[in-house]
Write an enzyme that holds these catalytic residues in place. Structure first.
Site, short mmCIF file in Angstrom:
data_model
loop_
_atom_site.label_atom_id
_atom_site.label_comp_id
_atom_site.label_asym_id
_atom_site.label_seq_id
_atom_site.Cartn_x
_atom_site.Cartn_y
_atom_site.Cartn_z
N ASN A 1 0.85 -1.19 0.00
CA ASN A 1 0.00 0.00 0.00
C ASN A 1 0.88 1.23 0.00
OD1 ASN A 1 -1.36 2.33 1.67
ND2 ASN A 1 -3.02 1.12 0.79
N SER B 1 -4.17 0.65 -3.29
CA SER B 1 -4.62 1.95 -2.80
C SER B 1 -5.96 1.74 -2.10
CB SER B 1 -4.76 2.96 -3.95
OG SER B 1 -5.14 4.23 -3.45
N GLU B 2 -6.12 2.37 -0.91
CA GLU B 2 -7.30 2.06 -0.10
C GLU B 2 -8.60 2.63 -0.64
OE1 GLU B 2 -5.19 5.23 2.57
OE2 GLU B 2 -4.62 3.71 1.09
N ASN B 3 -8.55 3.39 -1.72
CA ASN B 3 -9.81 3.80 -2.33
C ASN B 3 -10.34 2.75 -3.30
OD1 ASN B 3 -7.62 4.48 -4.07
ND2 ASN B 3 -8.92 5.86 -5.23
N GLY B 4 -9.65 1.60 -3.41
CA GLY B 4 -10.19 0.47 -4.17
C GLY B 4 -9.45 0.12 -5.43
#
Length: 209
Positions: A23, A46-49
């Site tokens: 990440n 990436s934590e937005n998908g």
């Protein structure tokens, strides 16, 4: 300044192993995808998908709807996936991320991380996904400049800013050195042209060799 940031990102990218799920946090870490060796497969998350984030797009590749969690335009590599951010956080909280590369305001010698607000901030606090990454990833590497703009150390005996997580950082990358957190702070590598005494003078705690 841009050169310093890219130098830090390039050095961290060189240490990522083949097949790692990584990440990239906001700030200097977002540059790491631009510097990953072309002969090495590293899967950037990436934590937005997004899974399978590639380098920064050229003007011809730019898609304004394709961004990472820091709202920076990105590309996708072949085989990439786009999914709901809830699923992205399930990957983080489920322990499926090998490395979280995060920016920081301060890191303590025991691995405490402060990267979301300073004592001088007046805006509404929002720790965001950093706390999940800090405790959910298998390894946490911090990428940051070695000192503040005023020349004060960012690597300290204890953080003076509110913590994101305690005792989570395992390695620190700066423009001067690579430092491992292991029963203190052990100098792993020096940047070209940089000496131990120079790094020690700009670090708030004694370094081990």
């Amino acid at each position: 300044m841009t050169d310093i940031r890219n130098r830090i990102a390039r050095r961290a990218a060189a240490d990522l192993p083949e097949g790692a799920y990584v990440n990239l946090g906001i700030g200097i870490p977002t540059l790491v995808a631009d510097h990953c060796p072309i002969d090495r497969e590293v899967i950037f998350h990436s934590e937005n998908g997004l899974l399978g984030v590639g380098p920064e797009p050229t003007s011809e590749q730019l898609d304004p709807e394709l961004i990472n969690a820091g709202k920076r335009a990105v590309t996708l590599v072949p085989g990439a996936a786009i999914f709901h951010h809830n699923d992205a956080f399930m990957m983080i909280r489920g322990g499926h991320i090998d490395y979280a590369l995060l920016g920081a305001f301060q890191v303590a010698e025991n691995g405490d991380l402060a990267n979301w607000i300073t004592n001088g901030n007046t805006r509404a606090p929002a720790v965001g996904g950093a706390m999940d990454l800090a405790v959910g990833a298998r390894n946490v590497w911090v990428l940051m400049e070695h000192t503040t703009r005023e020349g004060a150390p960012r690597i300290l005996e204890r953080c003076t800013f509110p913590l994101t997580a305690q005792s989570v950082v395992s390695r620190i990358y700066t423009e001067l050195a690579v430092i491992d957190v292991e029963n203190g702070l052990r100098l792993r590598d020096l940047s070209p042209g940089v000496g131990f005494d120079q790094v020690q003078a700009l670090t708030g705690v004694p370094l081990l060799r």
